[in-house]
Design a protein around this motif. Structure first.
Motif, PDB file in Angstrom:
ATOM      1  N   LYS A   1      43.824 -26.972   8.348  1.00  0.00           N
ATOM      2  CA  LYS A   1      42.546 -26.396   7.909  1.00  0.00           C
ATOM      3  C   LYS A   1      41.803 -25.734   9.066  1.00  0.00           C
ATOM      4  O   LYS A   1      41.178 -24.679   8.892  1.00  0.00           O
ATOM      5  CB  LYS A   1      41.678 -27.482   7.263  1.00  0.00           C
ATOM      6  CG  LYS A   1      42.215 -27.976   5.928  1.00  0.00           C
ATOM      7  CD  LYS A   1      41.398 -29.133   5.367  1.00  0.00           C
ATOM      8  CE  LYS A   1      41.982 -29.632   4.057  1.00  0.00           C
ATOM      9  NZ  LYS A   1      41.230 -30.770   3.474  1.00  0.00           N
TER      10      LYS A   1
ATOM     11  N   ASN B   1      35.167 -23.291   2.194  1.00  0.00           N
ATOM     12  CA  ASN B   1      35.038 -24.476   3.034  1.00  0.00           C
ATOM     13  C   ASN B   1      35.852 -25.639   2.469  1.00  0.00           C
ATOM     14  O   ASN B   1      35.442 -26.790   2.556  1.00  0.00           O
ATOM     15  CB  ASN B   1      33.562 -24.872   3.168  1.00  0.00           C
ATOM     16  CG  ASN B   1      33.304 -25.744   4.370  1.00  0.00           C
ATOM     17  OD1 ASN B   1      34.095 -25.776   5.316  1.00  0.00           O
ATOM     18  ND2 ASN B   1      32.194 -26.476   4.349  1.00  0.00           N
ATOM     19  N   ASP B   2      36.988 -25.305   1.848  1.00  0.00           N
ATOM     20  CA  ASP B   2      37.926 -26.312   1.327  1.00  0.00           C
ATOM     21  C   ASP B   2      37.352 -27.134   0.187  1.00  0.00           C
ATOM     22  O   ASP B   2      37.781 -28.263  -0.059  1.00  0.00           O
ATOM     23  CB  ASP B   2      38.444 -27.209   2.455  1.00  0.00           C
ATOM     24  CG  ASP B   2      39.095 -26.399   3.576  1.00  0.00           C
ATOM     25  OD1 ASP B   2      39.678 -25.340   3.271  1.00  0.00           O
ATOM     26  OD2 ASP B   2      39.004 -26.819   4.742  1.00  0.00           O
ATOM     27  N   VAL B   3      36.386 -26.558  -0.530  1.00  0.00           N
ATOM     28  CA  VAL B   3      35.901 -27.136  -1.783  1.00  0.00           C
ATOM     29  C   VAL B   3      35.910 -26.031  -2.835  1.00  0.00           C
ATOM     30  O   VAL B   3      35.568 -24.884  -2.536  1.00  0.00           O
ATOM     31  CB  VAL B   3      34.483 -27.745  -1.654  1.00  0.00           C
ATOM     32  CG1 VAL B   3      34.505 -28.970  -0.774  1.00  0.00           C
ATOM     33  CG2 VAL B   3      33.485 -26.731  -1.131  1.00  0.00           C
TER      34      VAL B   3
ATOM     35  N   GLN C   1      30.468 -26.099   7.923  1.00  0.00           N
ATOM     36  CA  GLN C   1      31.454 -25.075   7.629  1.00  0.00           C
ATOM     37  C   GLN C   1      32.605 -25.125   8.636  1.00  0.00           C
ATOM     38  O   GLN C   1      32.389 -25.046   9.838  1.00  0.00           O
ATOM     39  CB  GLN C   1      30.809 -23.680   7.666  1.00  0.00           C
ATOM     40  CG  GLN C   1      31.778 -22.518   7.526  1.00  0.00           C
ATOM     41  CD  GLN C   1      32.473 -22.495   6.184  1.00  0.00           C
ATOM     42  OE1 GLN C   1      31.820 -22.479   5.146  1.00  0.00           O
ATOM     43  NE2 GLN C   1      33.801 -22.498   6.195  1.00  0.00           N
ATOM     44  N   LYS C   2      33.821 -25.258   8.136  1.00  0.00           N
ATOM     45  CA  LYS C   2      34.986 -25.219   9.014  1.00  0.00           C
ATOM     46  C   LYS C   2      35.190 -23.801   9.535  1.00  0.00           C
ATOM     47  O   LYS C   2      35.045 -22.833   8.788  1.00  0.00           O
ATOM     48  CB  LYS C   2      36.239 -25.686   8.275  1.00  0.00           C
ATOM     49  CG  LYS C   2      36.315 -27.184   8.035  1.00  0.00           C
ATOM     50  CD  LYS C   2      37.703 -27.553   7.527  1.00  0.00           C
ATOM     51  CE  LYS C   2      37.819 -29.053   7.278  1.00  0.00           C
ATOM     52  NZ  LYS C   2      36.965 -29.480   6.135  1.00  0.00           N
TER      53      LYS C   2
ATOM     54  N   GLN D   1      32.159 -33.363  -2.495  1.00  0.00           N
ATOM     55  CA  GLN D   1      32.608 -32.170  -1.781  1.00  0.00           C
ATOM     56  C   GLN D   1      32.997 -32.490  -0.338  1.00  0.00           C
ATOM     57  O   GLN D   1      33.935 -31.900   0.209  1.00  0.00           O
ATOM     58  CB  GLN D   1      31.523 -31.097  -1.832  1.00  0.00           C
ATOM     59  CG  GLN D   1      31.323 -30.506  -3.217  1.00  0.00           C
ATOM     60  CD  GLN D   1      30.107 -29.611  -3.297  1.00  0.00           C
ATOM     61  OE1 GLN D   1      30.042 -28.564  -2.672  1.00  0.00           O
ATOM     62  NE2 GLN D   1      29.114 -30.027  -4.071  1.00  0.00           N
ATOM     63  N   ASP D   2      32.280 -33.410   0.277  1.00  0.00           N
ATOM     64  CA  ASP D   2      32.615 -33.820   1.638  1.00  0.00           C
ATOM     65  C   ASP D   2      33.999 -34.468   1.672  1.00  0.00           C
ATOM     66  O   ASP D   2      34.816 -34.188   2.566  1.00  0.00           O
ATOM     67  CB  ASP D   2      31.558 -34.798   2.165  1.00  0.00           C
ATOM     68  CG  ASP D   2      31.770 -35.143   3.632  1.00  0.00           C
ATOM     69  OD1 ASP D   2      32.681 -35.933   3.924  1.00  0.00           O
ATOM     70  OD2 ASP D   2      31.024 -34.613   4.484  1.00  0.00           O
TER      71      ASP D   2
ATOM     72  N   SER E   1      36.706 -31.733   1.036  1.00  0.00           N
ATOM     73  CA  SER E   1      36.838 -30.830   2.175  1.00  0.00           C
ATOM     74  C   SER E   1      37.563 -31.483   3.339  1.00  0.00           C
ATOM     75  O   SER E   1      38.414 -30.850   3.980  1.00  0.00           O
ATOM     76  CB  SER E   1      35.454 -30.349   2.624  1.00  0.00           C
ATOM     77  OG  SER E   1      35.548 -29.501   3.751  1.00  0.00           O
ATOM     78  N   ASN E   2      37.264 -32.728   3.620  1.00  0.00           N
ATOM     79  CA  ASN E   2      37.770 -33.374   4.830  1.00  0.00           C
ATOM     80  C   ASN E   2      38.929 -34.345   4.615  1.00  0.00           C
ATOM     81  O   ASN E   2      39.511 -34.831   5.595  1.00  0.00           O
ATOM     82  CB  ASN E   2      36.616 -34.092   5.541  1.00  0.00           C
ATOM     83  CG  ASN E   2      35.610 -33.105   6.098  1.00  0.00           C
ATOM     84  OD1 ASN E   2      35.965 -32.220   6.865  1.00  0.00           O
ATOM     85  ND2 ASN E   2      34.350 -33.245   5.701  1.00  0.00           N
TER      86      ASN E   2
END
Length: 518
Positions: free
Chosen positions: A300, A321-323, A338-339, A469-470, A473-474
Motif C-alpha cells: 500500500k 485511501n484504501d477504503v 492519507q497514505k 474505515q480505519d 485501510s490499515n
C-alpha cells in the motif's frame, strides 16, 4: 457533472470498419443536450463490458453490460434517484418500525411482466428469497443475509431483520435484487421475463442484445427510445472509433488519454461525473505472502497514488485511501491519515514481515478498468524503489471476471461502489461474502458493521464507520489508490438530464429510461 463539448448497428459492418473535477449540475457547452424528452428513435450503445460467460441469473451479474440490461428490462422495489436519495419503484411506499427491524413495503398494483402476468407480492418474496440461504451463491447474499423472515400481509411484503437497518430501502435498490415471476419454490430468471420499461428481444452474451420499449409499462415518464441495441465492445479503440464514426450513439468508459481530442469533435459530448467508482488491486489474504498484514501495508505504501490519478485518470478522479467510500458520502472518515508513496515505510513493513525484498505478480487487463495494465506498470516502477519486484501479467479481456478475478492472488479490479457504506462493505468485505475478492476476515470489523447497521443515532453511527474505515485501510486486503470519475461520451443527438445520478456509471445505469433523442 461536467460536460465537455466542442462540437441498427450491423455487427459485421462494425467489425469491418472499426479495428475534471465534477460539478453538481452542468450546462452544455454545445450540442443539443438540454431539451424536452420525446419518444422515438433507435439507440445504439457500446459498453466496455460483456463476456460469453454472462447469464440471465441475477445473482451473477457483475459488469456494466449485464447491469445496464438489468436496469432496462427488470424492476426493483426501490431506486436511487439522481440526487442520491432513494425513491419508490415497484414498492409504492414503505414504513419501518421504531427500531428499524421490521419494514413494510406496499407493492404497486397494476404492474405486469412482459409476458402479461400481473406482479404479485408472491413474486417479490420469491425474488428476494432467491438470494438468501446458506447455499446461496448470489453476490447479493451478504446484503440480504440480515433478513430473517419475509411474509405477506394483503398487498404488503413484510421484512423482519435480525437487527435494525436504517438503510434497508437503499439495499433493495441493488441491481441484483430484480423482481421476477415466482416459479415453483424459486423464480423464473431463465426467460428474462421482466417488468421493466424495455422488453428483451434477444441476447447473445459477449456480443450484444436488443430491446424494445414496453408499451404496457406502469409509468409513462421514462423509456423515450423506441428500441435499443447494446453491444459488448470491450476493446477501447473499437469503442471510441464507433462513437466517432457514428456507428453508436453512446459509449462508456472513454480512454482518458484521448478525451481532449474527442472534445474537439462537434458531434460528441463528453460527460464527467464524480461518484463512488474506484479502482483497486485485490490481494488474496488467504494465501502467502498476502496473509501477512505487514506485506499488505508495504504494498500500500509502495503505490504512488498521485501519479496514478495524473497519468491513468488524467485528473478525472481523486486519490484513494484504501477504503471503498467516496469523499462525498455520508460518514466518510475525514480524520483517517492519507497514505502516500513512502519507500521507507514500505521497507519498514517488509522488515517487520521478516523480508528484505518481495517478489509478486499482479494480473491486469483493460477489462478490469481502462488503463489497468498501465497502472500496473506505474505500480511496478514505484514498488521497485521499495525493494519490491512486481511483475505485471497482462491477462485476456474475455473471461477476466470468471477466470482471473478472485482466481489469481493479486489482480486489478474496478468497483462502481454502493450508495451507502453498509451495502459496499457487506457485498465485498464481510467474511465469506461471494465478492470478498481479498478473502479477508476481521472479527472487529464484523462486529462494528452489524452494530453500525442497527445504530439509529447519527453521531454514534459516524464513530463506528470511522473505525470501520480505519480497520479496512490499515488491515484490509485491498489497495484502493484512486477514485475515478465516470467519463462517457454521447453524440450530440442524445438528450440527457441536467443532473445525472452518480451511484453507477452513465446516470446510475438508468440511461435507457432517462435519456432521449434530442
Amino acid at each position: 457533472m461536467t460536460i465537455i463539448n466542442s462540437g441498427g448497428l450491423n455487427r459485421r459492418r462494425f467489425l469491418q470498419t472499426t479495428a475534471a473535477t465534477a460539478m453538481a449540475a452542468s450546462m452544455p457547452l454545445g450540442g443539443a443536450l438540454a431539451s424536452t424528452p420525446k419518444r422515438g428513435g433507435h439507440l445504439r450503445i457500446g459498453k466496455a463490458h460483456g463476456q460469453t460467460t454472462d447469464t440471465h441469473n441475477p445473482g451473477t451479474w457483475e459488469n456494466g453490460f449485464t447491469i445496464g440490461m438489468a436496469f432496462a428490462i427488470h424492476g426493483r422495489l426501490t431506486e436511487v434517484l439522481p440526487d442520491g436519495s432513494v425513491g419508490p419503484e415497484l414498492a409504492e411506499s414503505w414504513e419501518a418500525s421504531p427500531d428499524a427491524k421490521t419494514w413494510r413495503f406496499n407493492i404497486r398494483q397494476g404492474v405486469t411482466f412482459h409476458s402479461g402476468k400481473p406482479l404479485t407480492p408472491e413474486d417479490v418474496v420469491a425474488s428476494i428469497a432467491f438470494h438468501r440461504g446458506e447455499d446461496s451463491t448470489s453476490a447479493a447474499g451478504p446484503i440480504v443475509a440480515p433478513i430473517e423472515n419475509i411474509s405477506i400481509d394483503g398487498n404488503t411484503v413484510v421484512f423482519e431483520l435480525s437487527g435494525g437497518n436504517a438503510d434497508f430501502p437503499f439495499i433493495l435498490s441493488d441491481y441484483h435484487l430484480t423482481i421476477h415471476p415466482a416459479k415453483g419454490d424459486s423464480i423464473d430468471w431463465q426467460s428474462a421475463d421482466g417488468c421493466g420499461s424495455y422488453i428483451l428481444k434477444d441476447a447473445d452474451f459477449g456480443v450484444g442484445c436488443t430491446m424494445e420499449r414496453n408499451p404496457n409499462h406502469w409509468r409513462d415518464n421514462v423509456a423515450w427510445f423506441d428500441s435499443i441495441e447494446m453491444l459488448a465492445l470491450v476493446d477501447q479503440n473499437a469503442r471510441t472509433t464507433a462513437l466517432v464514426s457514428g456507428d453508436v450513439n453512446v459509449v462508456d468508459r472513454l480512454d482518458l488519454k484521448t478525451v481532449g481530442l474527442l472534445a474537439r469533435n462537434q458531434n460528441i459530448n463528453i460527460h464527467s461525473v464524480a461518484g463512488t467508482q474506484h479502482f483497486t488491486f485485490a490481494m488474496s489474504t488467504n494465501q502467502a505472502p498476502y496473509d501477512n498484514n505487514h506485506v499488505r501495508q508495504a504494498l500500500k505504501y509502495a503505490v504512488n497514488r498521485e501519479e496514478m490519478v495524473e497519468k491513468i485518470l488524467f485528473g478525472y478522479g481523486s486519490v484513494g485511501n484504501d477504503v471503498p467510500v467516496g469523499q462525498g458520502q455520508q460518514y466518510y472518515n475525514t480524520e483517517l491519515e492519507q497514505k502516500t508513496f513512502d519507500p521507507d515505510k514500505a521497507k519498514w513493513h517488509l522488515k517487520e514481515a521478516g523480508m528484505d525484498s518481495l517478489e509478486v505478480s499482479l494480473s491486469a487487463a483493460d477489462a478490469a478498468f481502462a488503463g489497468a495494465v498501465d497502472a500496473g506498470i506505474l505500480f511496478q516502477a514505484s514498488a521497485k524503489e521499495c525493494g519490491i519486484d512486481l511483475k505485471v501479467v497482462r491477462e485476456p479481456n474475455d473471461g477476466y471476471w470468471s477466470d482471473v478475478w478472485m482466481k489469481k492472488p493479486f489482480s486489478a479490479v474496478y468497483w462502481s461502489g454502493r450508495p451507502v457504506q453498509d451495502q459496499m462493505f457487506s457485498t465485498a468485505y464481510t467474511c465469506g461474502a461471494a465478492w470478498n475478492d481479498s478473502f479477508w476476515c476481521n472479527d472487529r470489523f464484523e462486529e462494528l458493521l452489524v452494530a453500525a447497521r442497527a445504530e439509529l443515532d447519527s453521531t454514534k453511527r459516524e464513530a463506528m464507520y470511522f473505525e470501520i474505515q480505519d480497520i479496512v485501510s490499515n488491515q484490509g486486503g485491498v489497495i484502493i489508490p484512486m477514485f475515478a470519475n465516470y467519463v462517457f461520451g454521447t453524440s450530440n443527438a442524445i438528450g440527457t438530464p441536467e443532473k445525472m445520478a452518480s451511484n453507477w456509471d452513465m446516470d446510475g445505469e438508468r440511461w435507457a429510461e432517462r435519456w432521449w433523442f434530442a
